[in-house]
Design an enzyme around this catalytic site. Structure first.
Site, PDB file in Angstrom:
ATOM      1  N   SER A 143       0.853  -1.201   0.000  1.00 58.69           N
ATOM      2  CA  SER A 143       0.000   0.000   0.000  1.00 58.69           C
ATOM      3  C   SER A 143       0.880   1.238   0.000  1.00 58.69           C
ATOM      4  O   SER A 143       2.003   1.213   0.529  1.00 58.69           O
ATOM      5  CB  SER A 143      -0.864  -0.006   1.261  1.00 58.69           C
ATOM      6  OG  SER A 143      -1.550   1.220   1.391  1.00 58.69           O
ATOM      7  N   TYR A 156      -1.310  -0.503  10.485  1.00 56.10           N
ATOM      8  CA  TYR A 156      -1.535  -0.826   9.063  1.00 56.10           C
ATOM      9  C   TYR A 156      -0.340  -0.342   8.229  1.00 56.10           C
ATOM     10  O   TYR A 156       0.206  -1.093   7.412  1.00 56.10           O
ATOM     11  CB  TYR A 156      -2.834  -0.192   8.572  1.00 56.10           C
ATOM     12  CG  TYR A 156      -3.152  -0.545   7.128  1.00 56.10           C
ATOM     13  CD1 TYR A 156      -3.655  -1.805   6.800  1.00 56.10           C
ATOM     14  CD2 TYR A 156      -2.931   0.358   6.101  1.00 56.10           C
ATOM     15  CE1 TYR A 156      -3.938  -2.150   5.483  1.00 56.10           C
ATOM     16  CE2 TYR A 156      -3.203   0.031   4.783  1.00 56.10           C
ATOM     17  CZ  TYR A 156      -3.711  -1.230   4.480  1.00 56.10           C
ATOM     18  OH  TYR A 156      -3.982  -1.565   3.168  1.00 56.10           O
TER      19      TYR A 156
HETATM   20  N1  LIG Z   1      -8.985  -0.942  -0.798  1.00 51.91           N
HETATM   21  C1  LIG Z   1      -7.958  -0.108  -0.711  1.00 51.91           C
HETATM   22  O1  LIG Z   1      -8.143   1.135  -0.780  1.00 51.91           O
HETATM   23  C2  LIG Z   1      -6.555  -0.635  -0.553  1.00 51.91           C
HETATM   24  C3  LIG Z   1      -5.495   0.279  -0.651  1.00 51.91           C
HETATM   25  C4  LIG Z   1      -4.199  -0.179  -0.522  1.00 51.91           C
HETATM   26  C5  LIG Z   1      -3.943  -1.528  -0.337  1.00 51.91           C
HETATM   27  N2  LIG Z   1      -4.993  -2.393  -0.228  1.00 51.91           N
HETATM   28  C6  LIG Z   1      -4.665  -3.805  -0.006  1.00 51.91           C
HETATM   29  O2  LIG Z   1      -5.275  -4.596  -0.991  1.00 51.91           O
HETATM   30  C7  LIG Z   1      -5.506  -5.914  -0.497  1.00 51.91           C
HETATM   31  C8  LIG Z   1      -6.931  -6.332  -0.804  1.00 51.91           C
HETATM   32  O3  LIG Z   1      -7.815  -5.504  -0.054  1.00 51.91           O
HETATM   33  P1  LIG Z   1      -9.273  -5.100  -0.532  1.00 51.91           P
HETATM   34  O4  LIG Z   1      -9.368  -3.624  -0.483  1.00 51.91           O
HETATM   35  O5  LIG Z   1      -9.624  -5.833  -1.763  1.00 51.91           O
HETATM   36  O6  LIG Z   1     -10.100  -5.622   0.732  1.00 51.91           O
HETATM   37  P2  LIG Z   1     -11.277  -6.687   0.896  1.00 51.91           P
HETATM   38  O7  LIG Z   1     -12.299  -6.518  -0.150  1.00 51.91           O
HETATM   39  O8  LIG Z   1     -11.669  -6.599   2.330  1.00 51.91           O
HETATM   40  O9  LIG Z   1     -10.512  -8.077   0.617  1.00 51.91           O
HETATM   41  C9  LIG Z   1      -9.614  -8.611   1.524  1.00 51.91           C
HETATM   42  C10 LIG Z   1      -9.415 -10.071   1.151  1.00 51.91           C
HETATM   43  O10 LIG Z   1      -8.450 -10.635   2.049  1.00 51.91           O
HETATM   44  C11 LIG Z   1      -8.965 -11.884   2.496  1.00 51.91           C
HETATM   45  N3  LIG Z   1      -8.410 -12.234   3.800  1.00 51.91           N
HETATM   46  C12 LIG Z   1      -8.463 -11.535   4.968  1.00 51.91           C
HETATM   47  N4  LIG Z   1      -7.868 -12.218   5.950  1.00 51.91           N
HETATM   48  C13 LIG Z   1      -7.420 -13.388   5.406  1.00 51.91           C
HETATM   49  C14 LIG Z   1      -6.736 -14.523   5.901  1.00 51.91           C
HETATM   50  N5  LIG Z   1      -6.365 -14.621   7.205  1.00 51.91           N
HETATM   51  N6  LIG Z   1      -6.421 -15.529   5.059  1.00 51.91           N
HETATM   52  C15 LIG Z   1      -6.773 -15.460   3.761  1.00 51.91           C
HETATM   53  N7  LIG Z   1      -7.450 -14.429   3.220  1.00 51.91           N
HETATM   54  C16 LIG Z   1      -7.764 -13.404   4.042  1.00 51.91           C
HETATM   55  C17 LIG Z   1     -10.470 -11.708   2.530  1.00 51.91           C
HETATM   56  O11 LIG Z   1     -11.111 -12.973   2.369  1.00 51.91           O
HETATM   57  P3  LIG Z   1     -11.744 -13.878   3.527  1.00 51.91           P
HETATM   58  O12 LIG Z   1     -12.336 -12.953   4.552  1.00 51.91           O
HETATM   59  O13 LIG Z   1     -12.748 -14.703   2.784  1.00 51.91           O
HETATM   60  O14 LIG Z   1     -10.617 -14.698   4.034  1.00 51.91           O
HETATM   61  C18 LIG Z   1     -10.687 -10.882   1.274  1.00 51.91           C
HETATM   62  O15 LIG Z   1     -10.809 -11.724   0.156  1.00 51.91           O
HETATM   63  C19 LIG Z   1      -5.182  -5.862   0.996  1.00 51.91           C
HETATM   64  O16 LIG Z   1      -3.898  -6.389   1.240  1.00 51.91           O
HETATM   65  C20 LIG Z   1      -5.207  -4.367   1.299  1.00 51.91           C
HETATM   66  O17 LIG Z   1      -4.411  -4.036   2.410  1.00 51.91           O
HETATM   67  C21 LIG Z   1      -6.282  -2.003  -0.333  1.00 51.91           C
END
Ligand SMILES: NC(=O)c1ccc[n+]([C@@H]2O[C@H](COP(=O)([O-])OP(=O)(O)OC[C@H]3O[C@@H](n4cnc5c(N)ncnc54)[C@H](OP(=O)(O)O)[C@@H]3O)[C@@H](O)[C@H]2O)c1
Length: 255
Positions: A143, A156
């Protein structure tokens, strides 16, 4: 010049929602077979069905990235079932906001276990598989929050900074191999995780837009991909600002 290539078989963690789900759909559209993994089985099954209905190839695997033995096992099964794998994306992650002084230790551990140890575990479990194939592309979604310590994001930000630093070292260690490493320093993306954020989210992208951008850029296997451009520029500026100025300005970033 680096050759452009679409991976034949991609393994994605955190594919049950948000960026991981959109990336799985994007790669399936491009003709890659995808191993979709996360903890929620029903969401994965639905995603695999959607991909298969559109003529693509997807296999769901339930996986908690905190479990090293399970990660090794699922990677090996996916490598045999849809592989040989040529890209692994450590995308699973959780959010954590709030003042550092109010964070409970179990929440700190959960964020570090999933975002940092989980991502590093995924990459290190995939590495021997790629070394045995003689090539592969290791990718993690960190991120822009890892570039600077953002207010109300101490754990985070730290969890993502550690992943970026790990990938930087890994890239150097793997210089003499044909295994590439890419760090995706994402900005704001509209996902269930993003929806809970206290930050105003200017220039936010949909998960689909982010996935298309990521897949296009990943073709050239760069060391780092970051978006959006204004946030990338702001984080670069924040790193060189005098500390006193940063401390004054940073709290204004949160609602
Ligand atoms: N959205 C943003 O603005 C943003 C910005 C920068 C970086 N990111 C990064 O992008 C990545 C994806 O995030 P997102 O925004 O798409 O969020 P999201 O929609 O909440 O997706 C998060 C995913 O991680 C999985 N997960 C959580 N804990 C887990 C575990 N212990 N084992 C396996 N899977 C797990 C969840 O699936 P289950 O709950 O089914 O396991 C879900 O599929 C993350 O690393 C986040 O930090 C997001």
């Amino acid at each position: 010049m680096t050759r452009r290539r679409t991976p034949k078989a991609v393994f994605i963690t955190g594919a049950s929602s948000g960026i991981g789900r959109a990336l799985a759909l994007e790669y399936a559209r491009r003709g890659s077979a995808v191993a979709v993994t996360a903890r929620r089985e029903a969401e994965l099954a639905e995603l695999a069905k959607e991909i298969q209905a559109a003529g693509g190839r997807a296999v769901p695997y339930v996986l908690d990235v905190r479990d090293e033995a399970a990660t090794k096992d699922v990677l090996s099964r996916a490598d045999h079932e849809i592989g040989p794998l040529d890209m692994v994306v450590a995308n699973a992650g959780v959010a954590a906001g709030g003042l550092a002084q109010n964070m409970a230790w179990p929440d700190v551990e959960r964020v570090l276990d999933i975002n940092t140890k989980g991502a590093i575990c995924t990459i290190l479990c995939a590495l021997p598989v790629f070394l045995s194939h003689g090539h592969g592309h290791l990718v993690a979604v960190s991120s822009l929050a890892g570039r600077v310590g953002l207010p109300r994001s101490s754990v985070y930000s730290a969890s993502k900074a550690a992943v970026s630093t790990f990938l930087q070292s890994l890239r150097v260690d793997l210089r003499s191999t044909r295994v590439s490493v890419t760090d995706i320093q994402a900005g704001f993306v509209n996902t269930p995780m993003g929806a809970g954020s206290r930050f105003p989210r200017p220039f936010e992208w949909s998960a689909e837009r982010a996935a298309t951008y990521m897949a296009n850029r990943l073709e050239r296997r760069p060391a780092v991909i970051s978006f959006q451009m204004p946030h990338t520029a702001m984080s670069a500026l924040a790193r060189v600002l005098p500390r006193a100025v940063y401390d004054l300005v940073a709290p204004m970033l949160v609602k």
